[in-house]
Design an enzyme around this catalytic site. Sequence first.
Site, short mmCIF file in Angstrom:
data_model
loop_
_atom_site.label_atom_id
_atom_site.label_comp_id
_atom_site.label_asym_id
_atom_site.label_seq_id
_atom_site.Cartn_x
_atom_site.Cartn_y
_atom_site.Cartn_z
N ARG A 1 31.54 2.87 -28.87
CA ARG A 1 31.26 2.04 -30.03
C ARG A 1 31.76 0.60 -29.83
O ARG A 1 31.17 -0.34 -30.32
CB ARG A 1 31.92 2.68 -31.27
CG ARG A 1 31.36 2.28 -32.57
CD ARG A 1 31.39 3.43 -33.58
NE ARG A 1 32.65 4.16 -33.61
CZ ARG A 1 33.70 3.79 -34.34
NH1 ARG A 1 33.65 2.71 -35.07
NH2 ARG A 1 34.79 4.50 -34.33
N HIS B 1 30.22 12.26 -28.27
CA HIS B 1 31.44 12.24 -29.08
C HIS B 1 32.02 13.64 -29.29
O HIS B 1 32.56 13.94 -30.33
CB HIS B 1 31.17 11.63 -30.46
CG HIS B 1 31.16 10.14 -30.45
ND1 HIS B 1 32.31 9.39 -30.39
CD2 HIS B 1 30.14 9.25 -30.51
CE1 HIS B 1 32.00 8.09 -30.41
NE2 HIS B 1 30.68 7.98 -30.47
N ASP C 1 25.04 9.63 -32.32
CA ASP C 1 25.20 8.23 -31.93
C ASP C 1 25.84 8.11 -30.56
O ASP C 1 26.48 9.03 -30.06
CB ASP C 1 26.04 7.48 -32.97
CG ASP C 1 27.42 8.08 -33.10
OD1 ASP C 1 27.52 9.32 -33.14
OD2 ASP C 1 28.40 7.32 -33.14
N GLU C 2 25.62 6.96 -29.96
CA GLU C 2 26.34 6.54 -28.75
C GLU C 2 26.36 7.60 -27.66
O GLU C 2 27.41 7.96 -27.15
CB GLU C 2 27.78 6.16 -29.11
CG GLU C 2 27.86 5.00 -30.07
CD GLU C 2 29.29 4.56 -30.28
OE1 GLU C 2 29.50 3.33 -30.31
OE2 GLU C 2 30.19 5.40 -30.39
N VAL C 3 25.19 8.12 -27.34
CA VAL C 3 25.15 9.09 -26.24
C VAL C 3 25.23 8.32 -24.93
O VAL C 3 24.35 7.53 -24.60
CB VAL C 3 23.86 9.92 -26.31
CG1 VAL C 3 23.79 10.86 -25.12
CG2 VAL C 3 23.82 10.68 -27.61
#
Lengths: 704, 704
Positions: free
Chosen positions: B8, B277, B338-340
């Site tokens: 992130r 995550h 998110d944020e893979v």
Amino acid sequence: MIQSRPDRYARVDGYILETRALFENMRIGLTASAALLLASQAVSQTQNGLTVMPVPTSVRPGTGRLAVDPSFSVAVTGFKDAAMERGIGRFVAELSRETGMLLKQKTAGSASPTLLIHTGHGRESVQRLGEDESYELAITESGAKLTAPSPLGVLYGLQTFLQLVETTPNGFSVPAVTIDDKPRFAWRGLLIDVGRHFIPLDVLKRNLDGMAAVKMNVLHLHLYDNEGFRVESRRFPRLQEAGSDGLYYTQAEIREFVAYAHDRGIRVVPEFEMPGHSRSLFAGYPELASGPGPYKVEPGGADAVMNPTREETYKFIDKFIGEMAELFPDEYFHIGGDEVNGSQWDANVTIQAFIHSHGMKTNQDLQAYFNQRLQKILNKHHKIMMGWDEVLHPDLPRTVVVQSWRGQESLANAARQGYNSLLSFGYYLDLIWPASRHYAVDPMSGGAALLNPEEKSRIIGGEACMWSEWVTPENIDSRIWPRNAAIAERLWSSPEVQDTGAMYARLDKLSRRLEWLGLTHRSSVILALYRMAGTNDITALRTLADVIEPVKDYTRMNSVKTVWDFRAPLFFLVDIAPPESDQARHFREAVQKFIGSGYKDKATEGEIRTRLAAWRDNDARLHPLLEQSFLLNELAPLSEDLSTLAAAGLLALDYFDKSVPSPNSWRVQQLALVERAKTPKADLLLMVVEPSRQLIEGSGEQTR
Amino acid sequence: MIQSRPDRYARVDGYILETRALFENMRIGLTASAALLLASQAVSQTQNGLTVMPVPTSVRPGTGRLAVDPSFSVAVTGFKDAAMERGIGRFVAELSRETGMLLKQKTAGSASPTLLIHTGHGRESVQRLGEDESYELAITESGAKLTAPSPLGVLYGLQTFLQLVETTPNGFSVPAVTIDDKPRFAWRGLLIDVGRHFIPLDVLKRNLDGMAAVKMNVLHLHLYDNEGFRVESRRFPRLQEAGSDGLYYTQAEIREFVAYAHDRGIRVVPEFEMPGHSRSLFAGYPELASGPGPYKVEPGGADAVMNPTREETYKFIDKFIGEMAELFPDEYFHIGGDEVNGSQWDANVTIQAFIHSHGMKTNQDLQAYFNQRLQKILNKHHKIMMGWDEVLHPDLPRTVVVQSWRGQESLANAARQGYNSLLSFGYYLDLIWPASRHYAVDPMSGGAALLNPEEKSRIIGGEACMWSEWVTPENIDSRIWPRNAAIAERLWSSPEVQDTGAMYARLDKLSRRLEWLGLTHRSSVILALYRMAGTNDITALRTLADVIEPVKDYTRMNSVKTVWDFRAPLFFLVDIAPPESDQARHFREAVQKFIGSGYKDKATEGEIRTRLAAWRDNDARLHPLLEQSFLLNELAPLSEDLSTLAAAGLLALDYFDKSVPSPNSWRVQQLALVERAKTPKADLLLMVVEPSRQLIEGSGEQTR
């Protein structure tokens, strides 16, 4: 006859008299406290260089310090069980709160732990009076070792360790030291009256945590009084249904609560008041009473006492005590027995006939007869009977324990007659005394000083008492803490520990620490001031609130106009203000120091001036706020007094600065203001009157 | 590759850029906030003359006031059940705390109650998105009536009533008023990340109480992240056993917690992050990961993503979601997304082969494939799937809800493509922005302003986010409150409610009220300062602490030297200091007012002088304390800056007083000090730099 207030208040004069004797040549109250403070000026550092409270029995300082950092670990050798794990868990959690480190409980086989705990055996399932509570805590630069014969000592040693943690330039650490510690008295109690005002269990629990922190070991629950019955009875459900406003503890809650206390090394001793103070019983069971009733739990209700002449009364008591004896596992069972108002017995022909037919002479004899029967019932249920002073009667067996609220003389009497006894006289927190005044009361002084060793051994300790006429869940913490810690120290530490200045240094630090336990004795005051002001800026209000104290003894109860209404809101400043003003104490100390320097200590004079100037200017700032709130407008005269007094004090300082004695006429005028400021207003006392008077008086005598 | 910080943080620039766009011509950060404050100077009184927050839809003032005194009573007509009774019970308890009166819950058939409540029907057993939350509260001098179609509206109306209570010269009372109220958005949420730092349920509960007070209706629990798995799974117990440090919620606790939230009108939406995550999952079930492992929950552990190519992964997910779908009854189920980080997929030959053999092109396509399968599993378990921005992909059905954290543009995109969506961009509480900055973010502004009505209707609300990299049970309240109330108001009140000054007036009052709920956003700061100082006198420390704020955005994370250690203690001032300094805000306002008066407003100048003088003198007082504590010594340069700046400000005022422009050379010198003071120190910002600069600059231009 309508009883306007509990009988206890009729005895005020008797108290004060005995207190007078106790303080001997000192003037009582504020003056006594000021005198004590004066006496302690010389030694203001803390005992042994540590701030552990209560002061341990023996402290041998070592060299260096042991770091308390994120690698902190605990290991246990010897006995270990779930209760011990929980105790260590609480210790680690509190250490985390205290340091802000996210410490984990790591007890399993740590090779070189920061703290190694060793104990020989487990605890009894029901804590007994007189169990070995000793511990040894040895701290070096490389590690700490806590050794105790029983897990009780471990709990105490952990509390000591927590109090040793300090913030230093190099991190958190504890000093290297060896402490051998054990209590002076086996019974170190706090009574909380949950009858007059109901106190929820979460509030009681945080107070248990506070008690554990100062090594107190008995919570005495006064479970009902005329105003309410607070524990569920399954055999007699109308006790709580008719005898309360719905606020009572269920049996499941009591069991959980007793276990919570036991985990913390605290016994829970229940008190069930008989035959007096028990109107709430009669709301559901009027047949137990000596008068015709009807009985309701309401302000100003009729005085009422149990009828000890009916066999049905004892049948009820037997069943009721049987139920409660099971619910409260402690060996001791308190039956109250104080302040039996004889009027209902006098008015009842059958009772009078009973007295005469049984060869008794007085109501006291009838109470003794009642107590003997009670004692047999308790015996049957394997309980040791306790009662207040009034239960003392030659006909009672010597196994009964007497709790003395009337004075040190009656404590000594009980011990002389062969009864185990404990002191509560001098430890009444509801009298709003300063901590120093409670601290000066020793169970072994007064009448007890003349006892022989065997008689002395019968004095088993003492109990602070939090009667709840003026107490709510909101303000109870501030009535108990921090002053209760001074009593806890009196009951734990050596009688030689007497230095009041050092006590206050420990108390100040402890008071802050108690907040980590969730006690609200400091924060609740601020919240309440915001409520009273109804606005976000309470600076000026705090300035006033910081130098006043509620009136002392039973002044407030005696000033109640008609009947004391236990349902009335307790939201005035007298309900909120801490019993003891730290700022006023510091101001008194500063003035003493200034006087002691022959009025030459310029730095201290500067401090005094700063305070006086703030107080002088405060009334103008505060006045608009006082007008905006119905809770504040009664404070106007008090606020004026503070400003007037401060202005006079500043003028006095000007005379010192000019090295000119103040004119006599000026002093006469100012001392009249002092007199006015001495009068309580809104049931509050301005606590900087006496030092201001000293400055004014001094300004006349001074030669510089 | 060792991942030094969550992905992130790599996106910081993207954020700031979009924020810049949002604030258009305003300078970002402090300056923007100052500009907003300046703009709001004119209207500083509260909206509608009331301080209810969020501002109600419609307020019609009446005449007179309704007393709130010990006779206060509540009656209910129409629908009534146990949940409603509990709600009224909480209301009466809070009114008791707020007023200090010992009020009892008296709902049974009161003839003329103070407050009459009427509602038509009961609540659904599982709260649905979009239920009717409206209410009408009509207060006259003789009584109040609260009417709502559903008990949800009753809960909100009771909160409004509580906020109306004021302390007046004649007692507590509420103004006569008629309020019609309903929310603007149906989804008004707060996300709490309990993965990175565990937050105990009692802390979450008091935050639920706070949410209820500001009429928020969704708690979004981010239940695990790389750093810890926080909920008991019975089917896969190694999730919590290997994936946490023992700190997790049991299923029984979750059930009780969800019921607690439901009682307060709050839905609990769980988030289970997939496929990224999620390192904590792999500690117990490494076969789910795309890389070989081994996996441990520890600082700086390897980046890890689920393997979406194995059928076993979906079998696990099906069983796991089945279990969690039952535990969390809400209709919505958040799968993160998110944020893979593609590196594990890139490095895995089998996964790359899978991508190619299935006709996909990118890792994004693989994630979309994964999400489609996930969506089917959720569908089977009767849940609506939610995910972060990144789940947006043409292949996904339009039933999926998108939560936008990347910006208002992506929110609008989702709505345009037919997805229900909600905004979290601009509402990240962990970025330590001032309340005014969150307040200025409207879900319907930015990209959404260009949507057509149908598209706009897909924007269902927003969620404040409390990510917990720097959050502990101790400081979380101060990170959430009071700023979260500004976001709550944005999501409830009309978009026309924009006045920042009025918002702060409401916020100041609310912040104080929130303390009655047990929130510690104010008290925890004081306790922590005592810990840091290790002493009883923290006056000088508070003076400094009152004018600083933690650094903003991801500055702190980016300044971490090696890897961010989620186990490190969070006990520095940056962890303790409130995100927004009220004192600095007031000082900025005062300086603006002084400038606005053409440097002529003498009263305001006096206020400014008083503050500056206190700051100038503070460093000398504070310095000895800073040396005594390892937690404080990093503050020395900051304390010096404050004193230097204040001295410069005072000199500037002297020039105004003399009506002489300050010499250019002097200003140049002082502005260099200003520059120095702008630099963060100890990750803290001095918040009075800008107004001091303005005074210094102004002293050169002035003609008086």
